[in-house]
Structure formats: C-alpha cells, structure tokens
Design a protein around this motif. Structure first.
Motif, PDB file in Angstrom:
ATOM      1  N   MET A 211       0.827  -1.208   0.000  1.00  0.00           N
ATOM      2  CA  MET A 211       0.000   0.000   0.000  1.00  0.00           C
ATOM      3  C   MET A 211       0.860   1.256   0.000  1.00  0.00           C
ATOM      4  O   MET A 211       0.463   2.279  -0.526  1.00  0.00           O
ATOM      5  N   SER A 212       2.039   1.152   0.724  1.00  0.00           N
ATOM      6  CA  SER A 212       2.896   2.328   0.791  1.00  0.00           C
ATOM      7  C   SER A 212       3.407   2.671  -0.601  1.00  0.00           C
ATOM      8  O   SER A 212       3.644   3.831  -0.908  1.00  0.00           O
ATOM      9  N   GLY A 213       3.578   1.652  -1.477  1.00  0.00           N
ATOM     10  CA  GLY A 213       4.012   1.927  -2.836  1.00  0.00           C
ATOM     11  C   GLY A 213       2.979   2.738  -3.575  1.00  0.00           C
ATOM     12  O   GLY A 213       3.316   3.699  -4.286  1.00  0.00           O
ATOM     13  N   ARG A 214       1.727   2.408  -3.416  1.00  0.00           N
ATOM     14  CA  ARG A 214       0.644   3.139  -4.068  1.00  0.00           C
ATOM     15  C   ARG A 214       0.557   4.557  -3.520  1.00  0.00           C
ATOM     16  O   ARG A 214       0.343   5.511  -4.264  1.00  0.00           O
ATOM     17  N   ARG A 215       0.783   4.672  -2.214  1.00  0.00           N
ATOM     18  CA  ARG A 215       0.721   6.002  -1.596  1.00  0.00           C
ATOM     19  C   ARG A 215       1.809   6.900  -2.188  1.00  0.00           C
ATOM     20  O   ARG A 215       1.606   8.078  -2.450  1.00  0.00           O
ATOM     21  N   GLY A 216       2.977   6.311  -2.374  1.00  0.00           N
ATOM     22  CA  GLY A 216       4.080   7.056  -2.976  1.00  0.00           C
ATOM     23  C   GLY A 216       3.753   7.490  -4.393  1.00  0.00           C
ATOM     24  O   GLY A 216       4.066   8.603  -4.808  1.00  0.00           O
ATOM     25  N   LEU A 217       3.097   6.603  -5.150  1.00  0.00           N
ATOM     26  CA  LEU A 217       2.690   6.941  -6.520  1.00  0.00           C
ATOM     27  C   LEU A 217       1.684   8.089  -6.518  1.00  0.00           C
ATOM     28  O   LEU A 217       1.753   8.990  -7.359  1.00  0.00           O
ATOM     29  N   VAL A 218       0.756   8.042  -5.592  1.00  0.00           N
ATOM     30  CA  VAL A 218      -0.248   9.107  -5.504  1.00  0.00           C
ATOM     31  C   VAL A 218       0.430  10.433  -5.213  1.00  0.00           C
ATOM     32  O   VAL A 218       0.127  11.457  -5.825  1.00  0.00           O
ATOM     33  N   ALA A 219       1.372  10.409  -4.252  1.00  0.00           N
ATOM     34  CA  ALA A 219       2.087  11.642  -3.895  1.00  0.00           C
ATOM     35  C   ALA A 219       2.858  12.177  -5.098  1.00  0.00           C
ATOM     36  O   ALA A 219       2.852  13.380  -5.378  1.00  0.00           O
ATOM     37  N   ALA A 220       3.513  11.282  -5.817  1.00  0.00           N
ATOM     38  CA  ALA A 220       4.287  11.688  -6.997  1.00  0.00           C
ATOM     39  C   ALA A 220       3.367  12.252  -8.066  1.00  0.00           C
ATOM     40  O   ALA A 220       3.678  13.251  -8.720  1.00  0.00           O
ATOM     41  N   PHE A 221       2.201  11.643  -8.240  1.00  0.00           N
ATOM     42  CA  PHE A 221       1.229  12.114  -9.234  1.00  0.00           C
ATOM     43  C   PHE A 221       0.739  13.520  -8.877  1.00  0.00           C
ATOM     44  O   PHE A 221       0.678  14.408  -9.738  1.00  0.00           O
ATOM     45  N   VAL A 222       0.397  13.715  -7.608  1.00  0.00           N
ATOM     46  CA  VAL A 222      -0.091  15.024  -7.169  1.00  0.00           C
ATOM     47  C   VAL A 222       0.983  16.082  -7.383  1.00  0.00           C
ATOM     48  O   VAL A 222       0.710  17.194  -7.855  1.00  0.00           O
ATOM     49  N   LEU A 223       2.227  15.717  -7.068  1.00  0.00           N
ATOM     50  CA  LEU A 223       3.341  16.645  -7.260  1.00  0.00           C
ATOM     51  C   LEU A 223       3.521  16.996  -8.727  1.00  0.00           C
ATOM     52  O   LEU A 223       3.658  18.167  -9.102  1.00  0.00           O
ATOM     53  N   ALA A 224       3.535  15.969  -9.585  1.00  0.00           N
ATOM     54  CA  ALA A 224       3.729  16.202 -11.019  1.00  0.00           C
ATOM     55  C   ALA A 224       2.598  17.050 -11.588  1.00  0.00           C
ATOM     56  O   ALA A 224       2.831  17.977 -12.378  1.00  0.00           O
TER      57      ALA A 224
END
Lengths: 99, 195
Positions: free
Chosen positions: A1-14
């Motif tokens: 789940m932490s991997g998905r959370r990281g992806l979400v954070a990266a997406f929001v940042l981008a």
C-alpha cells in the motif's frame, strides 16, 4: 500500500508542477506581450521591419544604409561596420519605431 | 544567453541551427528550441532561407540521435552504468529503459518533441536494448520533423513577438514535461487500482 501512496504523492506533485508551470507561462506571456518588444542589437533590419511595421526605406535612412543591403546583418554588425556605438544605433532605431 | 544565441543565428544561419540541434540530441544543454524559434523568425524577416533552416535543424537532430543510438549499441550496458552514477541522469535513464518494450517506437517518437529532455537518454537506451535500427530511425525522423516544424513554425508565425515566445518557452516545456510524467503516473495508478 505504501508503494501506491508514494505513486499518488508523486502524481499530485507532477500535476501540481504541470499546472504551476502552465500558469507561469500564461502570466509571463501576458506580462511580456503588454509591453512593446524592445529593439535589440541582435535584430536584423528585416526583423525590425517585421516586428514594428516600419517602412524599409525609413529604416534604411535611420541606419544609414541602402535599402535591402543588410540582409542577415544584425544591428550590432551594422554599428560596428560604421564605427558607431551599438547602443546609439539601437536607440536611433527605438526612437524611429516608437508609436 | 538568449541574446548571444539569437545574434549567432542570422550570422551563421543553418549551420548554427545544425550544430545546436546536433549537440542537444547528445544531451549537451543547448537551448535548441530557442535557437529554432529565432531561426523561424529570421526566415519570416527574409534573412534566412526556410529550406536551409529546416534541413539544417533536421540533419543535426537526426545525426545526433543516430550517434546516441550507436553509442548505446556499442557501449551498451557499460555506458549506461557510467552515466547512471549521476542522480539526475539515472532518473532519466531509468524512465527511458522502462519504455524500451513494445512501445519503443512511440517512446522514441514522443521523446523527440513532447518530452525532449528525455530524448538523448532514449537514444542510448534504444541502442543498448538493441531496438531495430530501421524502427528507431523511422520514429526518430518523424519525431524530429514534428520538433523542428513546431519550433521553426512558431518562430515564423510569431516573428514579431519572438521575445514573448522566448520568455514563456521554458515554462511551457517544463509544464509539458511535468504533464507527461503526471500522465504516466496516472496510468501506473490505474493499473495498480485495488480490485
């Protein structure tokens, strides 16, 4: 789940960066476009005519050259050939194209 | 820096456009897009030949791509491992390598103009992954044609306000790059959505 959370954070940042840069581009374009383009030493007589709509004959008189004789030459090169300061030539052209 | 580069364009014409696009496709940080914009403006003003500018830009870009691809083919894994020691290059290379699969052609094509910062690393990755030369070259030439046409065309169309275009271009490119990354991440999130 932490991997998905990281992806979400990266997406929001981008996405935030994309929107931020797009907004900055629009703001910059608007700010620059509001002011008339300044005459620059790297411009050629052809580009000055294209940018400001000044008559070729009038510009040639301001520059002290024959019309159409400085194709591909920058204002800096024209000034150097005539032995005058680039800033002085640019100022003459700027005055000639002023609205 | 832009003023100094703009001054070189009418003086050296298609040669400076060739040199700048060639070097930028080898990851040398030259503002090739700005130079092509200026060249387009000088075509509009009658100072340069449109055909020569387009030919020079395209030739430089395609040659740079071919060299990068060749470097990947010959140097392969060793070269990529060396470059990947730099954190920023490592990130770009990782992205490029991840895309060397069934969509390699699209990756090469889009990295020529949509996310052009990725282009040089895609060249290396394509060569190292031994993507077919014909497939790589077709995608590269098509992509570079879009890139050159877009920027020279913009410069030609907006010659009277090249200063405004030049001032906004870095932000536009950054927005496109971040937007492309956002799209890729959104796709990854969609693929990993909970069942």
């Amino acid at each position: 789940m932490s991997g998905r959370r990281g992806l979400v954070a990266a997406f929001v940042l981008a996405l935030g960066l994309a929107l931020g840069f797009a907004g900055h581009a629009l703001w910059t374009a608007r700010r620059v476009a509001e002011a008339p383009a300044p005459v620059e030493a790297w411009m050629t007589p052809g580009l000055v005519i294209e940018t400001y709509g000044i008559a070729p004959q009038v510009l040639a008189e301001v520059l002290g050259i024959a019309p159409g004789s400085a194709k591909g030459k920058t204002l800096a090169e024209i000034a150097e050939a005539q032995g005058i300061a680039v800033e002085a030539l640019v100022a003459r052209v700027q005055a000639a194209v002023a609205p | 820096m832009s003023a100094a580069l703009y001054a070189l364009v009418p003086q050296y014409g298609a040669w400076v456009v060739f040199a700048v696009t060639f070097l930028s496709c080898l990851a040398v940080p030259f503002p090739a897009s700005l130079v092509m914009l200026a060249a387009g403006a000088f075509v509009a003003s009658g100072d340069l030949s449109g055909g020569a500018v387009v030919a020079g830009a395209l030739a430089g870009a395609v040659l740079g791509d071919q060299l990068g691809y060749l470097a990947g083919r010959v140097g392969g894994r060793w070269l990529i491992a060396r470059l990947a020691r730099r954190p920023r290059m490592a990130a770009w290379l990782a992205q490029a390598e991840a895309r060397m699969g069934a969509r390699a052609g699209w990756t090469v094509f889009l990295s020529r103009w949509l996310v052009s910062a990725l282009g040089p690393y895609v060249n290396l990755a394509a060569g190292a992954a031994r993507i077919g030369w014909r497939r790589f070259t077709v995608a590269s030439v098509l992509g570079e044609t879009v890139w050159v046409g877009l920027y020279v065309g913009l410069g030609f169309a907006f010659a009277a306000r090249i200063d405004a275009i030049g001032a906004t271009l870095p932000s536009v490119l950054a927005a496109l790059g971040a937007g492309a990354v956002a799209v890729l991440l959104a796709r990854a999130l969609w693929q990993r959505r909970p069942a």
